[in-house]
Scaffold this motif. Sequence first.
Motif, PDB file in Angstrom:
ATOM      1  N   LEU A  73       0.901  -1.317  -0.109  1.00 33.89           N
ATOM      2  CA  LEU A  73      -0.056  -0.158   0.000  1.00 33.89           C
ATOM      3  C   LEU A  73       0.771   1.204   0.053  1.00 33.89           C
ATOM      4  CD1 LEU A  73      -2.976  -0.942   2.613  1.00 33.89           C
ATOM      5  CD2 LEU A  73      -2.748  -1.050  -0.057  1.00 33.89           C
ATOM      6  N   PRO A  74       0.272   2.399  -0.538  1.00 35.22           N
ATOM      7  CA  PRO A  74       1.275   3.770  -0.509  1.00 35.22           C
ATOM      8  C   PRO A  74       1.523   3.944   0.720  1.00 35.22           C
ATOM      9  CG  PRO A  74      -0.707   3.803  -2.065  1.00 35.22           C
ATOM     10  CD  PRO A  74      -1.000   2.400  -1.168  1.00 35.22           C
ATOM     11  N   LEU A  75       2.736   4.637   0.767  1.00 36.00           N
ATOM     12  CA  LEU A  75       3.481   4.841   1.919  1.00 36.00           C
ATOM     13  C   LEU A  75       3.518   6.544   1.957  1.00 36.00           C
ATOM     14  CD1 LEU A  75       4.898   4.278   4.515  1.00 36.00           C
ATOM     15  CD2 LEU A  75       7.227   4.184   3.424  1.00 36.00           C
ATOM     16  N   ASP A  76       3.561   7.262   0.978  1.00 31.96           N
ATOM     17  CA  ASP A  76       3.841   8.629   0.782  1.00 31.96           C
ATOM     18  C   ASP A  76       2.729   9.490   1.212  1.00 31.96           C
ATOM     19  OD1 ASP A  76       6.104   9.030  -1.391  1.00 31.96           O
ATOM     20  OD2 ASP A  76       5.281   7.158  -1.546  1.00 31.96           O
ATOM     21  N   GLU A  77       2.963  10.564   2.022  1.00 35.83           N
ATOM     22  CA  GLU A  77       1.843  11.566   2.171  1.00 35.83           C
ATOM     23  C   GLU A  77       1.843  12.680   1.370  1.00 35.83           C
ATOM     24  OE1 GLU A  77       1.533  12.608   6.596  1.00 35.83           O
ATOM     25  OE2 GLU A  77       3.691  11.951   6.600  1.00 35.83           O
ATOM     26  N   LEU A  78       0.747  12.510   0.513  1.00 37.18           N
ATOM     27  CA  LEU A  78       0.735  13.588  -0.598  1.00 37.18           C
ATOM     28  C   LEU A  78      -0.102  14.724   0.071  1.00 37.18           C
ATOM     29  CD1 LEU A  78       1.542  10.838  -2.007  1.00 37.18           C
ATOM     30  CD2 LEU A  78      -0.283  11.389  -3.804  1.00 37.18           C
ATOM     31  N   VAL A  79       0.372  15.747  -0.787  1.00 39.03           N
ATOM     32  CA  VAL A  79      -0.426  17.132  -0.778  1.00 39.03           C
ATOM     33  C   VAL A  79      -0.613  17.541  -2.261  1.00 39.03           C
ATOM     34  CG1 VAL A  79      -0.480  19.670  -0.172  1.00 39.03           C
ATOM     35  CG2 VAL A  79       0.684  17.727   1.189  1.00 39.03           C
ATOM     36  N   LEU A  80      -1.991  17.689  -2.561  1.00 40.89           N
ATOM     37  CA  LEU A  80      -2.333  18.234  -4.061  1.00 40.89           C
ATOM     38  C   LEU A  80      -2.526  19.835  -3.881  1.00 40.89           C
ATOM     39  CD1 LEU A  80      -5.161  15.562  -4.812  1.00 40.89           C
ATOM     40  CD2 LEU A  80      -2.628  15.302  -4.938  1.00 40.89           C
ATOM     41  N   CYS A  81      -1.792  20.568  -4.574  1.00 42.68           N
ATOM     42  CA  CYS A  81      -1.948  21.818  -4.583  1.00 42.68           C
ATOM     43  C   CYS A  81      -2.416  22.549  -5.918  1.00 42.68           C
ATOM     44  CB  CYS A  81      -0.617  22.593  -3.872  1.00 42.68           C
ATOM     45  SG  CYS A  81      -0.808  24.304  -3.718  1.00 42.68           S
ATOM     46  N   SER A  82      -3.460  23.135  -5.782  1.00 43.71           N
ATOM     47  CA  SER A  82      -4.045  23.808  -7.418  1.00 43.71           C
ATOM     48  C   SER A  82      -3.915  25.198  -7.325  1.00 43.71           C
ATOM     49  CB  SER A  82      -5.383  23.205  -7.734  1.00 43.71           C
ATOM     50  OG  SER A  82      -5.463  21.863  -7.813  1.00 43.71           O
ATOM     51  N   VAL A  83      -3.838  25.668  -8.754  1.00 43.66           N
ATOM     52  CA  VAL A  83      -3.807  27.132  -8.942  1.00 43.66           C
ATOM     53  C   VAL A  83      -5.353  27.206  -9.418  1.00 43.66           C
ATOM     54  CG1 VAL A  83      -2.957  28.826 -10.478  1.00 43.66           C
ATOM     55  CG2 VAL A  83      -1.325  27.105  -9.793  1.00 43.66           C
ATOM     56  N   LEU A  84      -5.850  28.210  -8.591  1.00 41.00           N
ATOM     57  CA  LEU A  84      -7.213  28.635  -8.821  1.00 41.00           C
ATOM     58  C   LEU A  84      -7.213  29.371 -10.274  1.00 41.00           C
ATOM     59  CD1 LEU A  84      -8.330  29.188  -5.286  1.00 41.00           C
ATOM     60  CD2 LEU A  84      -8.827  27.027  -6.617  1.00 41.00           C
ATOM     61  N   ARG A  85      -8.375  29.412 -11.017  1.00 42.08           N
ATOM     62  CA  ARG A  85      -9.534  28.435 -10.812  1.00 42.08           C
ATOM     63  C   ARG A  85      -9.170  27.302 -11.787  1.00 42.08           C
ATOM     64  NH1 ARG A  85     -13.977  31.425 -14.570  1.00 42.08           N
ATOM     65  NH2 ARG A  85     -12.300  32.284 -15.723  1.00 42.08           N
ATOM     66  N   ALA A  86      -8.329  27.567 -12.885  1.00 37.10           N
ATOM     67  CA  ALA A  86      -8.352  26.573 -13.891  1.00 37.10           C
ATOM     68  C   ALA A  86      -7.929  25.158 -13.420  1.00 37.10           C
ATOM     69  CB  ALA A  86      -7.293  27.062 -14.813  1.00 37.10           C
ATOM     70  N   GLY A  87      -7.293  25.004 -12.194  1.00 44.87           N
ATOM     71  CA  GLY A  87      -6.669  23.846 -11.913  1.00 44.87           C
ATOM     72  C   GLY A  87      -7.742  23.056 -11.252  1.00 44.87           C
ATOM     73  N   LEU A  88      -8.929  23.415 -10.794  1.00 48.14           N
ATOM     74  CA  LEU A  88      -9.946  22.659 -10.168  1.00 48.14           C
ATOM     75  C   LEU A  88     -10.338  21.439 -10.985  1.00 48.14           C
ATOM     76  CD1 LEU A  88     -12.277  25.585  -8.615  1.00 48.14           C
ATOM     77  CD2 LEU A  88     -10.572  24.232  -7.522  1.00 48.14           C
ATOM     78  N   PRO A  89     -10.648  21.331 -12.232  1.00 46.71           N
ATOM     79  CA  PRO A  89     -11.087  19.916 -12.689  1.00 46.71           C
ATOM     80  C   PRO A  89      -9.931  18.906 -12.588  1.00 46.71           C
ATOM     81  CG  PRO A  89     -11.674  21.763 -14.125  1.00 46.71           C
ATOM     82  CD  PRO A  89     -10.766  22.376 -13.006  1.00 46.71           C
ATOM     83  N   LEU A  90      -8.590  19.339 -13.035  1.00 45.75           N
ATOM     84  CA  LEU A  90      -7.403  18.401 -12.993  1.00 45.75           C
ATOM     85  C   LEU A  90      -7.242  18.141 -11.545  1.00 45.75           C
ATOM     86  CD1 LEU A  90      -5.181  17.235 -14.458  1.00 45.75           C
ATOM     87  CD2 LEU A  90      -4.053  19.356 -14.288  1.00 45.75           C
ATOM     88  N   HIS A  91      -7.536  19.053 -10.503  1.00 44.75           N
ATOM     89  CA  HIS A  91      -7.370  18.631  -9.157  1.00 44.75           C
ATOM     90  C   HIS A  91      -8.400  17.448  -8.719  1.00 44.75           C
ATOM     91  CE1 HIS A  91      -6.220  19.864  -4.841  1.00 44.75           C
ATOM     92  NE2 HIS A  91      -7.411  19.156  -4.752  1.00 44.75           N
ATOM     93  N   LYS A  92      -9.636  17.601  -9.146  1.00 42.80           N
ATOM     94  CA  LYS A  92     -10.591  16.698  -8.819  1.00 42.80           C
ATOM     95  C   LYS A  92     -10.112  15.375  -9.564  1.00 42.80           C
ATOM     96  CE  LYS A  92     -15.561  16.222  -9.163  1.00 42.80           C
ATOM     97  NZ  LYS A  92     -15.638  14.736  -9.576  1.00 42.80           N
ATOM     98  N   GLY A  93      -9.780  15.375 -10.605  1.00 41.37           N
ATOM     99  CA  GLY A  93      -9.215  14.016 -11.188  1.00 41.37           C
ATOM    100  C   GLY A  93      -8.170  13.238 -10.562  1.00 41.37           C
ATOM    101  N   LEU A  94      -7.400  13.905 -10.000  1.00 41.09           N
ATOM    102  CA  LEU A  94      -6.287  13.620  -9.196  1.00 41.09           C
ATOM    103  C   LEU A  94      -6.856  13.078  -7.823  1.00 41.09           C
ATOM    104  CD1 LEU A  94      -3.606  15.888 -10.118  1.00 41.09           C
ATOM    105  CD2 LEU A  94      -3.179  13.598 -10.481  1.00 41.09           C
TER     106      LEU A  94
END
Length: 220
Positions: A69-90
């Motif tokens: 199972l994944p071990l890494d702690e992930l942080v997703l950081c998006s540039v608003l507002r264009a990044g929101l759909p890509l953020h949602k997919g991730l």
Amino acid sequence: MKVHDFSHQNSIINQFMAELRDVNTQKDMMRFRKNIERIGEIFGYELSKTLSYKPETITTPLGTKDINLPLDELVLCSVLRAGLPLHKGLLNVFDKSENGFISAYRKHKNNKKSIEIVVEYLAAPNLDNKTLLLIDPMLATGKTLENVFNALKNHGNPKRIHIVSVIGSKPGVAYVNSIFPKDTQLWIASIDNTLDQDAHIVPGLGDAGDLSFGLKLKKI
């Protein structure tokens, strides 16, 4: 910087990119957002292969099963507002990750050809020893990512950085390569050759924020 350019191989991303670029299909904002979200999900799956894993034993109704199972702690950081759909997919893939959001926009100075990237809002968790995914669908000049990266430095030092974009330019990718740590990885669906005089990607696909959410009033 390691670049994962998905335009070098045939996959369903070709179909999504064709629709994102097509001026007629772009009229359907819901499809535009969904295609970016789908690309984010594919990137998430491919990116997951580079993460660290640890063995766990899972109890099932009929026994046990060992699985990594994944071990890494992930942080997703998006540039608003264009990044929101890509953020949602991730986020559909990395649903246990922490999240950050930052506003960054182009501000034209007196000379319209001179552009300043303005950061006005930032909400992000501590980044120390975590894996940071910087999400910006349009990698034009690379200046936005530079400013976002600088703004996040007060939030700690991530152990690894992934940049996730839909489309970029060769000059922008080269600039990002020159300022980010050498072990940074870029995940991108297509890299176009040039920028026009207004620093727009050519042939590109237009303004991802406007095409996703509607036209905005321009900041002066």
